[in-house]
Design a protein around this motif. Structure first.
Motif, PDB file in Angstrom:
ATOM      1  N   LEU A  37       0.688  -1.134  -0.046  1.00  0.00           N
ATOM      2  CA  LEU A  37       0.050   0.041   0.042  1.00  0.00           C
ATOM      3  C   LEU A  37       0.926   1.314  -0.157  1.00  0.00           C
ATOM      4  O   LEU A  37       0.359   2.134  -0.634  1.00  0.00           O
ATOM      5  N   VAL A  38       2.041   1.259   0.847  1.00  0.00           N
ATOM      6  CA  VAL A  38       2.746   2.400   0.573  1.00  0.00           C
ATOM      7  C   VAL A  38       3.408   2.651  -0.892  1.00  0.00           C
ATOM      8  O   VAL A  38       3.497   3.648  -1.229  1.00  0.00           O
ATOM      9  N   GLU A  39       3.665   1.588  -1.377  1.00  0.00           N
ATOM     10  CA  GLU A  39       4.336   1.838  -2.658  1.00  0.00           C
ATOM     11  C   GLU A  39       3.332   2.232  -3.726  1.00  0.00           C
ATOM     12  O   GLU A  39       3.434   2.965  -4.386  1.00  0.00           O
ATOM     13  N   GLU A  40       1.961   1.595  -3.498  1.00  0.00           N
ATOM     14  CA  GLU A  40       0.949   2.146  -4.411  1.00  0.00           C
ATOM     15  C   GLU A  40       0.714   3.612  -4.285  1.00  0.00           C
ATOM     16  O   GLU A  40       0.417   4.320  -4.910  1.00  0.00           O
ATOM     17  N   THR A  41       0.706   4.233  -2.761  1.00  0.00           N
ATOM     18  CA  THR A  41       0.420   5.165  -2.783  1.00  0.00           C
ATOM     19  C   THR A  41       1.637   6.313  -3.018  1.00  0.00           C
ATOM     20  O   THR A  41       1.162   7.332  -3.576  1.00  0.00           O
ATOM     21  N   LEU A  42       2.664   6.322  -2.643  1.00  0.00           N
ATOM     22  CA  LEU A  42       3.670   7.012  -2.642  1.00  0.00           C
ATOM     23  C   LEU A  42       4.700   6.856  -3.991  1.00  0.00           C
ATOM     24  O   LEU A  42       5.214   7.861  -4.553  1.00  0.00           O
ATOM     25  N   GLY A  43       4.611   5.599  -4.424  1.00  0.00           N
ATOM     26  CA  GLY A  43       5.684   5.438  -5.826  1.00  0.00           C
ATOM     27  C   GLY A  43       4.976   6.060  -6.832  1.00  0.00           C
ATOM     28  O   GLY A  43       5.798   6.238  -7.645  1.00  0.00           O
ATOM     29  N   SER A  44       3.758   6.382  -7.075  1.00  0.00           N
ATOM     30  CA  SER A  44       3.458   7.181  -8.199  1.00  0.00           C
ATOM     31  C   SER A  44       3.578   8.663  -8.064  1.00  0.00           C
ATOM     32  O   SER A  44       3.396   9.330  -9.161  1.00  0.00           O
ATOM     33  N   LEU A  45       4.049   9.120  -6.748  1.00  0.00           N
ATOM     34  CA  LEU A  45       3.996  10.502  -6.921  1.00  0.00           C
ATOM     35  C   LEU A  45       5.614  10.926  -6.795  1.00  0.00           C
ATOM     36  O   LEU A  45       5.802  12.399  -6.932  1.00  0.00           O
ATOM     37  N   HIS A  46       6.609  10.150  -7.246  1.00  0.00           N
ATOM     38  CA  HIS A  46       7.986  10.694  -7.521  1.00  0.00           C
ATOM     39  C   HIS A  46       8.012  11.557  -8.871  1.00  0.00           C
ATOM     40  O   HIS A  46       7.538  11.145  -9.872  1.00  0.00           O
ATOM     41  N   GLY A  47       8.623  12.543  -8.673  1.00  0.00           N
ATOM     42  CA  GLY A  47       8.843  13.386  -9.821  1.00  0.00           C
ATOM     43  C   GLY A  47       8.048  14.490  -9.855  1.00  0.00           C
ATOM     44  O   GLY A  47       8.063  15.469 -10.435  1.00  0.00           O
ATOM     45  N   LEU A  48       6.525  14.231  -9.075  1.00  0.00           N
ATOM     46  CA  LEU A  48       5.691  15.262  -9.230  1.00  0.00           C
ATOM     47  C   LEU A  48       6.245  16.711  -8.368  1.00  0.00           C
ATOM     48  O   LEU A  48       5.853  17.606  -9.071  1.00  0.00           O
ATOM     49  N   ILE A  49       6.638  16.376  -7.334  1.00  0.00           N
ATOM     50  CA  ILE A  49       7.046  17.566  -6.683  1.00  0.00           C
ATOM     51  C   ILE A  49       8.385  18.247  -7.144  1.00  0.00           C
ATOM     52  O   ILE A  49       8.222  19.589  -7.382  1.00  0.00           O
ATOM     53  N   ALA A  50       9.050  17.476  -7.723  1.00  0.00           N
ATOM     54  CA  ALA A  50      10.263  18.171  -8.437  1.00  0.00           C
ATOM     55  C   ALA A  50       9.550  18.993  -9.763  1.00  0.00           C
ATOM     56  O   ALA A  50       9.944  19.881 -10.114  1.00  0.00           O
ATOM     57  N   ALA A  51       8.619  18.355 -10.720  1.00  0.00           N
ATOM     58  CA  ALA A  51       8.038  19.128 -11.559  1.00  0.00           C
ATOM     59  C   ALA A  51       7.313  20.216 -11.136  1.00  0.00           C
ATOM     60  O   ALA A  51       7.350  21.399 -11.849  1.00  0.00           O
ATOM     61  N   VAL A  52       6.743  20.152 -10.064  1.00  0.00           N
ATOM     62  CA  VAL A  52       5.907  21.617  -9.487  1.00  0.00           C
ATOM     63  C   VAL A  52       6.994  22.448  -9.241  1.00  0.00           C
ATOM     64  O   VAL A  52       6.878  23.798  -9.707  1.00  0.00           O
ATOM     65  N   LEU A  53       8.112  22.133  -8.785  1.00  0.00           N
ATOM     66  CA  LEU A  53       9.103  23.129  -8.552  1.00  0.00           C
ATOM     67  C   LEU A  53       9.850  23.575  -9.544  1.00  0.00           C
ATOM     68  O   LEU A  53      10.259  24.794  -9.574  1.00  0.00           O
ATOM     69  N   ALA A  54       9.849  22.932 -10.542  1.00  0.00           N
ATOM     70  CA  ALA A  54      10.597  23.191 -11.768  1.00  0.00           C
ATOM     71  C   ALA A  54       9.902  24.261 -12.684  1.00  0.00           C
ATOM     72  O   ALA A  54      10.500  24.905 -13.503  1.00  0.00           O
ATOM     73  N   GLU A  55       8.792  24.328 -12.387  1.00  0.00           N
ATOM     74  CA  GLU A  55       7.766  25.274 -13.127  1.00  0.00           C
ATOM     75  C   GLU A  55       8.309  26.416 -12.820  1.00  0.00           C
ATOM     76  O   GLU A  55       8.984  26.860 -11.666  1.00  0.00           O
ATOM     77  N   THR A  56       8.024  27.645 -13.849  1.00  0.00           N
ATOM     78  CA  THR A  56       8.681  28.910 -13.854  1.00  0.00           C
ATOM     79  C   THR A  56       7.477  29.846 -12.737  1.00  0.00           C
ATOM     80  O   THR A  56       6.467  29.024 -12.454  1.00  0.00           O
ATOM     81  N   GLY A  57       7.821  30.844 -12.353  1.00  0.00           N
ATOM     82  CA  GLY A  57       6.888  31.852 -11.558  1.00  0.00           C
ATOM     83  C   GLY A  57       7.810  32.150 -10.544  1.00  0.00           C
ATOM     84  O   GLY A  57       8.883  31.633  -9.930  1.00  0.00           O
ATOM     85  N   ASP A  58       7.212  33.296  -9.670  1.00  0.00           N
ATOM     86  CA  ASP A  58       8.001  33.939  -8.666  1.00  0.00           C
ATOM     87  C   ASP A  58       7.814  32.877  -7.324  1.00  0.00           C
ATOM     88  O   ASP A  58       7.015  31.986  -7.407  1.00  0.00           O
ATOM     89  N   SER A  59       8.572  33.213  -6.392  1.00  0.00           N
ATOM     90  CA  SER A  59       8.386  32.342  -5.257  1.00  0.00           C
ATOM     91  C   SER A  59       7.113  32.035  -4.640  1.00  0.00           C
ATOM     92  O   SER A  59       6.520  31.125  -4.155  1.00  0.00           O
ATOM     93  N   GLU A  60       6.309  33.208  -4.658  1.00  0.00           N
ATOM     94  CA  GLU A  60       5.073  33.235  -4.093  1.00  0.00           C
ATOM     95  C   GLU A  60       3.781  32.513  -4.950  1.00  0.00           C
ATOM     96  O   GLU A  60       3.378  31.414  -4.280  1.00  0.00           O
ATOM     97  N   GLU A  61       4.297  32.531  -6.213  1.00  0.00           N
ATOM     98  CA  GLU A  61       3.176  31.547  -7.132  1.00  0.00           C
ATOM     99  C   GLU A  61       3.778  30.116  -7.003  1.00  0.00           C
ATOM    100  O   GLU A  61       2.715  29.307  -6.878  1.00  0.00           O
ATOM    101  N   ARG A  62       4.995  29.714  -6.950  1.00  0.00           N
ATOM    102  CA  ARG A  62       5.478  28.310  -6.841  1.00  0.00           C
ATOM    103  C   ARG A  62       4.995  27.644  -5.541  1.00  0.00           C
ATOM    104  O   ARG A  62       4.651  26.615  -5.381  1.00  0.00           O
ATOM    105  N   LEU A  63       4.899  28.665  -4.335  1.00  0.00           N
ATOM    106  CA  LEU A  63       4.518  28.232  -3.140  1.00  0.00           C
ATOM    107  C   LEU A  63       3.041  27.995  -3.072  1.00  0.00           C
ATOM    108  O   LEU A  63       2.660  26.795  -2.749  1.00  0.00           O
ATOM    109  N   ASP A  64       2.242  28.946  -3.817  1.00  0.00           N
ATOM    110  CA  ASP A  64       0.825  28.546  -3.835  1.00  0.00           C
ATOM    111  C   ASP A  64       0.637  27.270  -4.484  1.00  0.00           C
ATOM    112  O   ASP A  64      -0.393  26.421  -4.066  1.00  0.00           O
ATOM    113  N   ARG A  65       1.259  26.828  -5.552  1.00  0.00           N
ATOM    114  CA  ARG A  65       0.781  25.980  -6.459  1.00  0.00           C
ATOM    115  C   ARG A  65       1.362  24.712  -5.707  1.00  0.00           C
ATOM    116  O   ARG A  65       0.677  23.505  -5.692  1.00  0.00           O
TER     117      ARG A  65
END
Lengths: 208, 208
Positions: free
Chosen positions: A66-94
């Motif tokens: 269950l752990v792998e099912e839940t978290l395994g598919s999330l890898h890369g997602l945060i990195a992708a969100v952080l990689a998007e452009t925008g100022d600090s505030e926008e990325r934080l909101d996102r």
DNA sequence: GCGGTCAGTGAACACTCGTACTCCGAACGG
DNA sequence: CCGTTCGGAGTACGAGTGTTCACTGACCGC
């Protein structure tokens, strides 16, 4: 002779396996894994107790799956969100919005993670810790690419990544406790907290 | 006729009650409350199962009592640490050291709190949340007295207090997982994290 | 000191649990 | 097409569970 991984047989096996995982997740909404019975799961999944052993050795092993099912598919997602452009505030909101939407979409999965992160089943704790450490590393790697990280040591980047991940978990947990009604307030506070950390980050190299 | 709360009888009753709590805490080192059996506790405490009902209605009620035993005695402590003089760095070190020493002295209590904070037993979760909220308020109140908090809104002070409390819990949990061997490293990272938050705090009012 | 209170006992209730068997029958590889 | 593989069913066992009931005996206030 591990045979072909395809075929009707394999498909049906995976089907039952999935129904075991799904049934377990439903039951885990109101209890923790260590009190989850093997029979209880099979009953909810519509199979006999003995069938359970064809898929998992333990309820602990099911928990790890269950752990792998839940978290395994999330890898890369945060990195992708952080990689998007925008100022600090926008990325934080996102970031906060992404967490809130995921938690809202699959509350049971995240509740399980929050509950078992420090729960009574060792192997599951270890599995969660390993996944979260990977997240922290991924975040650290993404942060390194930013101009704001110039001069930061690898250790400090990892510290910051861990800080973000821990807050992600805390926020997810708070969202679950608050329910849809209190979501706005939780999001507000989470954003403020992240902003404070973000400000600390900007001035990290000013001193010491 | 609730009689006097004193006397040999009351003393003995409190004695058994305490031995139930102690026995439960030992058992909870390797499992979570929701899987803790009533009989299991009484067996370890050296009394019959029926005697349990003289003290607690549920194992859940016992859990709530454990929460109060663990956290109830800690109120005022953090505020006291924060009220001591010294520069930011010193007080930060002192805070982390206090946490580490308490966790080292009564690991079972803190493990219980970390485990049940998001655990499967509702009333216990609620009790822990209530205690932690009180801590956050106390910290916020202590922070308000400092010059660095000039211009801060009550809401932001509470946000910061909650941030500190959550990190206190995370640190305690990390110390437990790391054991005495990894304590130094955990303390190092915890101190860094707090320093980052502290820096963010100093520059909080610079922007928006 | 006497009668009531009450913490703790011991036996019995009706469960649920994990696991070990044997067995069935459909999908499988050659 | 045929013998094998294997996911799942069915049954049974011993152990442990929460809770109830009537009971005992030491402490209590009067």
């Amino acid at each position: 002779m591990s045979h072909t991984p395809t075929g009707v047989r394999r498909t049906q096996k995976l089907r039952t396996r999935q129904s075991l995982l799904d049934a377990a997740l439903v039951l885990l909404e109101h209890q923790s894994l260590s009190s989850l019975g093997l029979r209880e799961v099979t009953r909810a999944a519509g199979v006999t107790p003995t069938a359970f052993y064809r898929h998992f050795e333990d309820t602990a092993a099911l928990g790890v799956a269950l752990v792998e099912e839940t978290l395994g598919s999330l890898h890369g997602l945060i990195a992708a969100v952080l990689a998007e452009t925008g100022d600090s505030e926008e990325r934080l909101d996102r970031s906060v919005r992404v967490i809130a939407s995921h938690v809202g979409a699959q509350p049971a999965h995240f509740r399980f993670i929050a509950r078992e992160q420090h729960g009574g089943v060792g192997p599951v704790r270890v599995a969660i810790a390993a996944q979260l450490r990977r997240f922290a590393e991924e975040v650290a790697l993404a942060l390194r690419e930013e101009p704001a990280s110039a001069g930061w040591s690898t250790e400090d980047l990892l510290m910051l990544g861990g800080l973000y991940v821990d807050h992600m978990v805390i926020t997810a947990s708070a969202l679950l406790e608050a329910g849809p009604a209190g979501e706005r307030e939780v999001v507000r506070v989470a954003r403020r907290r992240l902003r404070l950390v973000s400000i600390g980050r900007e001035h990290w190299l000013d001193e010491g």
